[in-house]
Design a protein around this motif. Structure first.
Motif, mmCIF file in Angstrom:
data_model
loop_
_atom_site.group_PDB
_atom_site.id
_atom_site.type_symbol
_atom_site.label_atom_id
_atom_site.label_comp_id
_atom_site.label_asym_id
_atom_site.label_seq_id
_atom_site.Cartn_x
_atom_site.Cartn_y
_atom_site.Cartn_z
ATOM 1 N N MET A 1 0.882 -1.192 0.076
ATOM 2 C CA MET A 1 -0.056 0.128 0.200
ATOM 3 C C MET A 1 0.883 1.085 0.016
ATOM 4 S SD MET A 1 -3.044 1.479 2.599
ATOM 5 C CE MET A 1 -3.573 -0.346 2.636
ATOM 6 N N GLU A 2 1.879 1.258 0.780
ATOM 7 C CA GLU A 2 2.816 2.308 0.809
ATOM 8 C C GLU A 2 3.369 2.903 -0.288
ATOM 9 O OE1 GLU A 2 3.290 4.529 3.513
ATOM 10 O OE2 GLU A 2 1.811 3.066 4.549
ATOM 11 N N ASP A 3 3.509 1.801 -1.361
ATOM 12 C CA ASP A 3 4.125 2.203 -2.834
ATOM 13 C C ASP A 3 2.926 2.367 -3.796
ATOM 14 O OD1 ASP A 3 6.855 1.738 -1.739
ATOM 15 O OD2 ASP A 3 6.700 -0.229 -2.392
ATOM 16 N N LEU A 4 2.014 1.533 -3.809
ATOM 17 C CA LEU A 4 0.932 1.941 -4.580
ATOM 18 C C LEU A 4 0.053 3.171 -4.460
ATOM 19 C CD1 LEU A 4 -0.494 -1.868 -4.391
ATOM 20 C CD2 LEU A 4 0.930 -0.996 -6.398
ATOM 21 N N VAL A 5 -0.195 3.503 -3.365
ATOM 22 C CA VAL A 5 -0.896 4.751 -3.423
ATOM 23 C C VAL A 5 -0.207 5.945 -3.771
ATOM 24 C CG1 VAL A 5 -2.331 6.332 -1.848
ATOM 25 C CG2 VAL A 5 -2.366 3.790 -1.447
ATOM 26 N N PRO A 6 1.116 6.215 -3.277
ATOM 27 C CA PRO A 6 1.597 7.330 -4.041
ATOM 28 C C PRO A 6 2.046 7.230 -5.668
ATOM 29 C CG PRO A 6 2.894 6.389 -1.944
ATOM 30 C CD PRO A 6 1.747 5.522 -2.247
ATOM 31 N N ALA A 7 2.358 5.947 -5.997
ATOM 32 C CA ALA A 7 2.300 5.867 -7.429
ATOM 33 C C ALA A 7 1.127 6.428 -8.247
ATOM 34 C CB ALA A 7 2.609 4.416 -7.821
ATOM 35 N N ALA A 8 -0.031 5.888 -7.644
ATOM 36 C CA ALA A 8 -1.177 6.194 -8.138
ATOM 37 C C ALA A 8 -1.521 7.740 -8.172
ATOM 38 C CB ALA A 8 -2.653 5.505 -7.661
ATOM 39 N N ALA A 9 -1.086 8.423 -6.918
ATOM 40 C CA ALA A 9 -1.177 9.833 -7.073
ATOM 41 C C ALA A 9 -0.288 10.580 -8.002
ATOM 42 C CB ALA A 9 -0.745 10.176 -5.584
ATOM 43 N N LEU A 10 1.045 9.981 -8.205
ATOM 44 C CA LEU A 10 1.727 10.424 -9.054
ATOM 45 C C LEU A 10 1.129 10.247 -10.584
ATOM 46 C CD1 LEU A 10 4.490 11.920 -9.573
ATOM 47 C CD2 LEU A 10 5.592 9.802 -9.339
ATOM 48 N N ARG A 11 0.568 9.229 -10.822
ATOM 49 C CA ARG A 11 0.261 8.951 -12.242
ATOM 50 C C ARG A 11 -1.273 8.298 -12.321
ATOM 51 N NH1 ARG A 11 4.837 6.221 -10.597
ATOM 52 N NH2 ARG A 11 6.761 6.906 -11.620
ATOM 53 N N PRO A 12 -2.089 9.651 -12.131
ATOM 54 C CA PRO A 12 -3.601 8.992 -11.877
ATOM 55 C C PRO A 12 -3.914 8.448 -13.070
ATOM 56 C CG PRO A 12 -2.999 11.413 -12.163
ATOM 57 C CD PRO A 12 -1.581 10.981 -12.005
ATOM 58 N N GLN A 13 -3.683 8.720 -14.393
ATOM 59 C CA GLN A 13 -4.097 8.133 -15.424
ATOM 60 C C GLN A 13 -3.921 6.399 -15.702
ATOM 61 O OE1 GLN A 13 -6.397 9.141 -17.772
ATOM 62 N NE2 GLN A 13 -6.390 7.046 -18.353
ATOM 63 N N LEU B 1 7.198 14.569 -15.211
ATOM 64 C CA LEU B 1 7.236 13.171 -14.683
ATOM 65 C C LEU B 1 5.896 12.553 -15.515
ATOM 66 C CD1 LEU B 1 7.922 13.622 -11.034
ATOM 67 C CD2 LEU B 1 9.450 12.592 -12.842
ATOM 68 N N ARG B 2 4.747 13.095 -15.584
ATOM 69 C CA ARG B 2 3.818 12.649 -16.042
ATOM 70 C C ARG B 2 3.951 12.344 -17.577
ATOM 71 N NH1 ARG B 2 -0.646 15.439 -12.093
ATOM 72 N NH2 ARG B 2 -0.359 13.864 -10.266
ATOM 73 N N GLU B 3 4.418 13.339 -18.124
ATOM 74 C CA GLU B 3 4.662 13.173 -19.750
ATOM 75 C C GLU B 3 5.609 12.208 -19.836
ATOM 76 O OE1 GLU B 3 5.789 17.256 -20.855
ATOM 77 O OE2 GLU B 3 3.709 17.934 -20.760
ATOM 78 N N ALA B 4 6.583 11.877 -19.221
ATOM 79 C CA ALA B 4 7.601 11.009 -19.376
ATOM 80 C C ALA B 4 6.876 9.532 -19.288
ATOM 81 C CB ALA B 4 8.798 10.942 -18.543
ATOM 82 N N ASP B 5 6.128 9.611 -18.493
ATOM 83 C CA ASP B 5 5.236 8.169 -18.255
ATOM 84 C C ASP B 5 4.384 7.933 -19.528
ATOM 85 O OD1 ASP B 5 6.170 7.770 -15.854
ATOM 86 O OD2 ASP B 5 4.593 8.348 -14.606
ATOM 87 N N HIS B 6 3.743 8.908 -19.872
ATOM 88 C CA HIS B 6 2.964 8.993 -21.156
ATOM 89 C C HIS B 6 3.597 8.449 -22.104
ATOM 90 C CE1 HIS B 6 -0.642 9.549 -23.563
ATOM 91 N NE2 HIS B 6 0.236 10.260 -24.411
ATOM 92 N N HIS B 7 4.859 9.057 -22.524
ATOM 93 C CA HIS B 7 5.630 8.743 -23.564
ATOM 94 C C HIS B 7 6.207 7.407 -23.658
ATOM 95 C CE1 HIS B 7 4.976 12.592 -25.405
ATOM 96 N NE2 HIS B 7 5.504 13.182 -24.645
#
Length: 133
Positions: free
Chosen positions: A1-13, A124-130
């Motif tokens: 949980m400690e990793d998944l929730v922050p990851a989701a906050a950072l990468r909502p899509q 960060l979000r654009e890098a994830d998208h690309h």
């Protein structure tokens, strides 16, 4: 949980995509924590941070999700393993504890993401998208 929730906050899509897959496959992302619970917790934490009165409804929604899952898991365990049923109070107590844990983690995640400078967050979000994340 400690990793998944922050990851989701950072990468909502990405989190929304996992949630959609959960719905389509009728299968939880992780046994103890669904993408839907993660998103519901983050939504409640954001509303709380903004001082929005809708936070109470969001927290009730999260608790209902947690309670439904806990009750379903216990019912399955009764059928498969012959364990004793839990009382409504036991299910309610476990749902409350699970909800509190999700909310605490979501609050930390929302605060962490809020501390990231907007340009860096966008990068960060654009890098994830690309990268196809």
């Amino acid at each position: 949980m400690e990793d998944l929730v922050p990851a989701a906050a950072l990468r909502p899509q990405l989190a929304a995509d996992y949630h959609q897959a959960e719905i389509e496959l009728n299968h939880r992302f992780a046994h103890r924590l669904s993408a839907g619970e993660i998103l519901a917790g983050l939504h409640a934490a954001r509303l709380e941070q903004q001082g929005d009165r809708a936070v109470d409804e969001a927290q009730v929604n999260l608790r209902k999700r947690a309670r439904a899952h806990i009750a379903a898991v216990r019912a399955q365990a009764i059928l498969e393993k012959g364990v004793r049923p839990w009382s409504e109070q036991e299910i309610s107590d476990r749902a409350s504890a699970h909800t509190c844990k999700i909310l605490a983690t979501a609050r930390r995640a929302v605060a962490l993401v809020a501390a990231i400078p907007p340009d860096e967050l966008r990068r960060l979000r654009e890098a994830d998208h690309h990268e196809g994340l």
